[in-house]
Write a protein that holds these residues in place. Structure first.
Motif, PDB file in Angstrom:
ATOM      1  N   GLN A   1     -10.098  -0.142  -2.660  1.00 45.00           N
ATOM      2  CA  GLN A   1      -9.308   0.459  -3.728  1.00 45.00           C
ATOM      3  C   GLN A   1      -9.959   0.236  -5.090  1.00 45.00           C
ATOM      4  O   GLN A   1      -9.892   1.101  -5.969  1.00 45.00           O
ATOM      5  CB  GLN A   1      -7.887  -0.080  -3.707  1.00 45.00           C
TER       6      GLN A   1
ATOM      7  N   SER B   1       0.823  -1.211   0.000  1.00 44.87           N
ATOM      8  CA  SER B   1       0.000   0.000   0.000  1.00 44.87           C
ATOM      9  C   SER B   1       0.854   1.257   0.000  1.00 44.87           C
ATOM     10  O   SER B   1       0.431   2.295  -0.515  1.00 44.87           O
ATOM     11  CB  SER B   1      -0.938  -0.010   1.210  1.00 44.87           C
TER      12      SER B   1
ATOM     13  N   TYR C   1       1.335   1.988  -3.647  1.00 47.50           N
ATOM     14  CA  TYR C   1       0.201   2.116  -4.561  1.00 47.50           C
ATOM     15  C   TYR C   1      -0.887   3.093  -4.125  1.00 47.50           C
ATOM     16  O   TYR C   1      -1.646   3.575  -4.964  1.00 47.50           O
ATOM     17  CB  TYR C   1      -0.399   0.732  -4.825  1.00 47.50           C
ATOM     18  N   ASN C   2      -1.017   3.406  -2.832  1.00 43.72           N
ATOM     19  CA  ASN C   2      -2.135   4.243  -2.396  1.00 43.72           C
ATOM     20  C   ASN C   2      -2.110   5.632  -3.008  1.00 43.72           C
ATOM     21  O   ASN C   2      -3.159   6.246  -3.210  1.00 43.72           O
ATOM     22  CB  ASN C   2      -2.135   4.364  -0.868  1.00 43.72           C
TER      23      ASN C   2
ATOM     24  N   ARG D   1     -11.072   3.294  -7.513  1.00 44.34           N
ATOM     25  CA  ARG D   1     -10.764   3.422  -8.941  1.00 44.34           C
ATOM     26  C   ARG D   1     -12.017   3.795  -9.718  1.00 44.34           C
ATOM     27  O   ARG D   1     -11.975   4.613 -10.646  1.00 44.34           O
ATOM     28  CB  ARG D   1     -10.166   2.138  -9.495  1.00 44.34           C
TER      29      ARG D   1
ATOM     30  N   PHE E   1      -3.731   7.051  -7.209  1.00 43.00           N
ATOM     31  CA  PHE E   1      -5.028   7.449  -7.743  1.00 43.00           C
ATOM     32  C   PHE E   1      -5.013   8.901  -8.209  1.00 43.00           C
ATOM     33  O   PHE E   1      -5.450   9.215  -9.316  1.00 43.00           O
ATOM     34  CB  PHE E   1      -6.114   7.247  -6.685  1.00 43.00           C
TER      35      PHE E   1
ATOM     36  N   LEU F   1      -1.633   1.340 -11.513  1.00 40.45           N
ATOM     37  CA  LEU F   1      -2.379   0.553 -10.544  1.00 40.45           C
ATOM     38  C   LEU F   1      -2.845  -0.781 -11.108  1.00 40.45           C
ATOM     39  O   LEU F   1      -3.142  -1.709 -10.360  1.00 40.45           O
ATOM     40  CB  LEU F   1      -3.607   1.335 -10.066  1.00 40.45           C
TER      41      LEU F   1
ATOM     42  N   LYS G   1      -9.599  -3.504   2.339  1.00 37.45           N
ATOM     43  CA  LYS G   1      -8.832  -2.391   1.790  1.00 37.45           C
ATOM     44  C   LYS G   1      -8.594  -2.564   0.293  1.00 37.45           C
ATOM     45  O   LYS G   1      -8.650  -1.589  -0.469  1.00 37.45           O
ATOM     46  CB  LYS G   1      -7.509  -2.250   2.541  1.00 37.45           C
TER      47      LYS G   1
END
Length: 825
Positions: A486, A352, A355-356, A490, A359, A367, A482
């Protein structure tokens, strides 16, 4: 230290060219080359350790580029090479499995050429090009965007036309055995190629890779000088020539990976280095234009943060475009073989960090590898939910392999359910269960109760961490929530209904149904659903209503209800899910000194302190939009009071922040500028006595774990401080806030993606916000928290159309429309 000083000077000089503001309030001038260039690396002295090399990659294949006095050094790595699957029975000792590497490559000039003061190495982030020069020798290197090929253009201007050797070396001995696992490496020459192959086999598992090298514009001869290496020696000739190296990998024994690699190499060789460089420049130019952040402050701190943000984007653009997400522990940047601390598994919390933040960057392609990996394993997660927990839906473990969660024998699964649900005493587990567990990988969530006890009398000994079924990640279910959330995010950022239907909704429904049917979720006399015998991340074992799991359920059920309504599906489940949500226990909390704060768990717990504040590395309440700037005043007060418990002495330049910590981003979500001004900068620098490498990466996870986890966490906080689109609660309408947690002494300009598909561009100059521009990529109603006191003029495609008033500005948009908000004069 000289190469570090030079690198810093180059970055600061580049920053002075970022700003091209004019007197017009809504003028946006962006120098993308300067923004990316601020993150360039520049060394005037060779690095002393390979981990500090310069990274180049195309998202599937990558390498650090470093030097020794006579040679250029590479280790070609891939995201899709794994020595074993998660069903392996051969890696029961921690940290012994391996992944990622295809082989070493050295380009040797036969004499010391890369030494100071003649040495210079530079990495251009704007086009993914590294250049190296030494005594009468120079090179330019890149990894081609279109295919997995390293191209190295060499200019050898030494007086005598000396031979240059390109050598491929194995990462291990030709044959390596461990249990039923066999790794076989082979070398051969074919035409003008030298070839290194790897095969990994264990029971039904197979993976192979090929590394192929060739030279253009010079004649060569090959020689195998050792069992583990093979060379191409160039004959005297043109001072300019090009070395190519291509890789391929497959899980299919029938696929010819050598043929695939040669095909890639020949495609690159046919185009030539200049054309490859042009391809890369075109790709990176488009990449940098998708979003940006540029910052400045008189003390240089904002510039420092912006430099590291651009570097984070470069690293993720270079490493996250393959079939699998890049791993937190080493990424594509291993330099000493393919063994690494924590092995080949993925830890959800660590991933995470990478990648978090993606967005808001408007780079959904970065992603996709994460989503693709989890979606491919969906069916196995459904089997795991039934087998391991006796539940419905899907169970996504905190630690998982790249592949499916293994199916268990029915008898082992039945006993596992009794043990893991605490229906059967741990000490009564059968010998069959003990024997089966003995060879399983202990980092996998379901076997994480295992404790290494070392070798004794020629046998590996294991015990249990707590004389029970519980371990650090054994009973974490919030990871699945979680991941599913995600998927929902998206959709919210892109408004892609096909994605919602085909990809996100199955995940949301699967996780909701897992919780609703979990045997240790029970409705008690208080009329509330409680959850028992679960972890709170890694800190609380065998807890009751832990903040992680209550947050997860309070996040997932509202969005699965909203998604079902948007898709007009599962109408029969809506009242079932609503009843569960309406009667779900509240977040665990405690009252002290007249303040209410969230805590980790209700009593009882097996291990850990339930009265601690939520885990600073996960911050589940904020992850699921349960406490935002749009939440009620009471919720925000509890959130701020909870946040204050982390900082007994307040937040200033002395506050140390851990690599994985989400405290900076949570502070931004709460609208606290000090979280950005101090915590973000401190997280980038790391705590006292913690090392940052010359290439801005670190080895925080142990050996062979070159990574940018702290940069990802800092990037998330930075974006949220500049712009955030948040609801009052999960599944509710989103409201855009510009500069909600921004230090007034830092100037900024940015373009970031917000939920609803709105690309927001704004600036702050000496504490003032001159404009807010919005691009409605999908159309729909846009809601913006008024950034000024008073009336606001709305311009549509350059024409003033109305004046808006109030704290909340709400207006309709059409797809592709350009809008501007300015303070009404």
């Amino acid at each position: 230290m000289k190469h570090l000083i030079s690198m810093l000077c180059i970055g600061l000089c580049a920053l002075t060219h970022l700003y091209a503001y004019t007197d017009d309030k809504d003028t946006v001038t962006v120098n993308y080359a300067a923004i990316a260039g601020a993150a360039d690396l520049d060394y005037v002295r060779p690095v002393l350790r390979s981990e500090e090399g310069m990274p180049v990659g195309n998202g599937r294949m990558g390498t650090l580029v470093w030097t020794v006095p006579s040679s250029l050094k590479f280790q070609l790595n891939r995201v899709d090479v794994f020595g074993n699957s998660s069903a392996s029975n051969s890696f029961y000792e921690r940290n012994t499995d391996y992944c990622g590497g295809t082989g070493y490559m050295d380009v040797d000039f036969g004499q010391d050429v890369f030494t100071a003061p003649a040495f210079h190495q530079h990495l251009s982030c704007y086009d993914g090009l590294t250049t190296i020069s030494g005594r009468n020798v120079s090179a330019r290197g890149l990894i081609w965007e279109q295919e997995d090929v390293l191209a190295l253009e060499i200019n050898d201007r030494r007086g005598a036309s000396l031979p240059v050797t390109t050598e491929l070396r194995m990462l291990r001995m030709p044959v390596t055995r461990r249990g039923s696992h066999v790794a076989t490496c082979k070398l051969r020459q074919e035409g003008d190629y030298i070839i290194l192959t790897q095969e990994f086999r264990e029971d039904g598992y197979y993976c192979s890779s090929a590394l192929v090298a060739a030279v253009s514009n010079r004649s060569v001869e090959a020689e195998q000088n050792a069992a583990t290496s093979i060379r191409l020696r160039t004959l005297p000739g043109s001072p300019e020539f090009t070395v190519y190296a291509a890789t391929a990998a497959s899980f299919d024994p029938s696929e010819d990976v050598v043929k695939a690699a040669i095909g890639k190499l020949e495609a690159a060789r046919k185009k030539g280095f200049t054309a490859l460089l042009n391809d890369n420049r075109d790709w990176w130019r488009k990449f940098w234009q998708r979003s940006y952040i540029q910052l400045h402050s008189d003390d240089g701190q904002a510039d420092y943060v912006a430099q590291h943000y651009a570097w984070y984007l470069y690293i993720m653009g270079s490493s996250s475009r393959g079939k699998y997400p890049v791993k937190f522990n080493g990424m594509l940047w291993s330099t000493n073989g393919d063994e690494r601390k924590w092995g080949h598994l993925y830890w959800g919390a660590n991933q995470s960090c990478l990648y978090n933040a993606l967005f808001q960057t408007n780079h959904p392609e970065l992603l996709d590898p994460m989503f693709d990996m989890y979606s491919r394993a969906y069916d196995s997660y459904a089997v795991a939910a039934r087998q391991q927990w006796g539940s419905a839906g899907i169970y996504i473990p905190e630690t998982t392999g790249f592949d499916n969660t293994p199916v268990l024998p029915d008898s082992i699964a039945a006993e596992m359910r009794d043990l893991y649900l605490v229906r059967k005493p741990w000490e009564q587990r059968s010998q069959a269960f003990k024997d089966y567990a003995y060879t399983q990988m202990p980092f996998l969530s379901r076997w994480n109760w295992k404790k290494d006890e070392g070798w004794k009398d020629g046998r590996w000994r294991t015990g249990t961490k707590s004389n029970s079924t519980f371990g650090h990640v054994s009973h974490i279910f919030s990871r699945g929530a979680k991941i599913a959330y995600q998927y929902w995010l998206r959709y919210e950022y892109t408004q892609d209904t096909a994605w919602l239907r085909q990809r996100a909704y199955p995940m949301l429904k699967g996780v909701a149904e897992f919780y609703r049917n979990f045997p240790n979720v029970r409705k008690e006399k208080d009329g509330r659903y409680h959850i028992y015998h679960i972890n709170d991340n890694e800190s609380i074992w065998d807890g009751h209503n832990t903040v992680e799991e209550i947050s997860a359920m309070r996040g997932i059920f509202p969005v699965v209800i909203k998604a079902a309504r948007l898709l007009h599906t599962d109408s029969d489940m809506l009242p079932v899910w609503r009843e569960f949500l309406d009667h779900l226990s509240p977040l665990p909390e405690q009252k002290e000194n007249g303040k209410t704060t969230w805590c980790r768990s209700l009593l009882p717990v097996l291990q850990g302190n339930p009265s601690w504040h939520p885990d600073g590395n996960t911050m589940p309440v904020w992850f699921f939009d349960l406490c935002t700037l749009e939440s009620s005043r009471d919720i925000q007060q509890t959130g701020n009071d909870t946040y204050d418990t982390y900082f007994d002495n307040g937040i200033d330049s002395t506050a140390g922040i851990y690599v994985l910590s989400k405290l900076p981003s949570t502070g931004a979500l709460l609208g606290r500028p000090e979280a950005v001004q101090y915590l973000v900068t401190n997280q980038l620098r790391r705590r006292k006595n913690e090392e940052v490498l010359a290439n801005r990466m670190d080895l925080s996870e142990g050996y062979q774990t070159t990574n940018v986890q702290r940069l990802g966490r800092a990037a998330e906080a930075l974006q949220l401080a500049l712009c955030q689109s948040v609801p009052a609660g999960p599944g509710q309408e989103n409201v855009i806030h510009v500069f909600p947690a921004w230090p007034k002494t830092w100037d900024a300009q940015y373009a970031l993606l917000c939920r609803g598909g709105f690309v927001v561009t704004s600036a702050m100059r000496q504490g003032n916000i001159p404009f807010v521009k919005l691009e409605a990529t999908q159309g729909g109603v846009c809601k913006v928290h008024n950034p000024w006191n008073g009336a606001v003029a709305l311009y549509r495609n350059g024409k003033k159309t109305q004046v808006l008033k109030g704290v909340l500005l709400s207006f309709a948009t059409t797809k592709g429309e350009q809008l501007t908000l300015q303070q009404e004069q």
